[in-house]
Design a protein around this motif. Sequence first.
Motif, PDB file in Angstrom:
ATOM      1  N   UNK A   1       0.869  -1.241   0.019  1.00  0.00           N
ATOM      2  CA  UNK A   1       0.152   0.011   0.033  1.00  0.00           C
ATOM      3  C   UNK A   1       0.702   1.338  -0.134  1.00  0.00           C
ATOM      4  N   UNK A   2       2.138   1.243   0.671  1.00  0.00           N
ATOM      5  CA  UNK A   2       2.801   2.411   0.628  1.00  0.00           C
ATOM      6  C   UNK A   2       3.306   2.474  -0.781  1.00  0.00           C
ATOM      7  N   UNK A   3       4.023   1.440  -1.474  1.00  0.00           N
ATOM      8  CA  UNK A   3       4.336   1.713  -2.716  1.00  0.00           C
ATOM      9  C   UNK A   3       3.070   2.303  -3.674  1.00  0.00           C
ATOM     10  N   UNK A   4       2.009   1.677  -3.525  1.00  0.00           N
ATOM     11  CA  UNK A   4       1.000   2.368  -4.206  1.00  0.00           C
ATOM     12  C   UNK A   4       0.721   3.860  -3.776  1.00  0.00           C
ATOM     13  N   UNK A   5       0.902   4.287  -2.781  1.00  0.00           N
ATOM     14  CA  UNK A   5       0.575   5.475  -2.298  1.00  0.00           C
ATOM     15  C   UNK A   5       1.827   6.508  -2.855  1.00  0.00           C
ATOM     16  N   UNK A   6       2.932   6.148  -3.083  1.00  0.00           N
ATOM     17  CA  UNK A   6       4.086   7.087  -3.339  1.00  0.00           C
ATOM     18  C   UNK A   6       3.771   7.158  -5.027  1.00  0.00           C
ATOM     19  N   UNK A   7       2.907   6.440  -5.569  1.00  0.00           N
ATOM     20  CA  UNK A   7       2.269   6.732  -7.131  1.00  0.00           C
ATOM     21  C   UNK A   7       1.070   7.415  -7.114  1.00  0.00           C
TER      22      UNK A   7
END
Length: 334
Positions: free
Chosen positions: A131-137
Amino acid sequence: MIRQKIEGVKRCMGIRAVLVYMIATALLFPRGAGAEIVERIVAVVNEEIITLSELRAISIPYLQKMKQQYSVNYGDEEILETEKRIIDQLIDEMLVAQEADRLGIEVTPKEINMAMRDVKERNQLTEAQFEEALAEDGMTLEDYKKELTKQMKKMRLMDQEIKAKVQVSKKEIDKYYQEHKGDFNAPPEVRLQQILLILPPEATESEVTLVRQQAEQIRNRVNEGEDFTMLVKLYSQDPNAAAGGDMGAFRQGELFSALDNVAFTLEVGEVSPVIQSPKGFHILRLLDRKDPKTMTDEQRSEEIDDIIYNQKVETTFQQWIKQLREKSYVVINL
């Protein structure tokens, strides 16, 4: 209030009524009426609509990103051309989704969860890290699920409506072999994974530069140790992106020459620099390599069958999209 009225239009009005409403809103809220986005309909696609806010939700962040990252200021003409390309893509996506729904193509929540679990396991990510990786984008988990659902339905539609109807005859295989005998001296074969950023049709020099810089930034993230497959799913515009970007196996001469020249120099696991082709900018990763070997008649026939099949699938898909658009009711009011 305007948004509520438009949603009412979507649910209750027929196409003619929608057109009347669209013309009325165009007269009430002309293009140059001010910086504030006043809701109106910018396209009708059969019984659905695309609103100005939906269009601007994509175009404004894109233009802002170009300005922030590359100090580029688009003029009115360039903004209009950008929005035309975006709305054209939205229309095609909507038509494909409508056709999938009409044919009853479904993807269950269980299938989506399994696909997401596979992504996390292959990239060794916890739920929080994912979810953190998605949020970064700029994506939420729900955004990702919706996009994954859309891509999986599109792939199933392709399987059902395109691939299942493509046939390759023995006559076609024999003819191809006679015309390409020199290609069947058992050259080496590579299996590739790619990140592709597509260039818009008739791209300007500044647009080419911007897309190249985006590709270089993604390549730098690979250098910094980020997982290639995750970057594929986040950024690649290739139809195979949802499946991890696996392009399949290729022999020399089957790829664009720019890709061919690099792909066959890579070691297994190695990632290429950014490569430009007529289609856009590619970043390749070598998954596997097969050394040259003597092919039997059966192996050669299978190889030719795959080549012709893939060519037919691409041609048939382009014709299908064109026909789908021609038989659909599409009106644009930018």
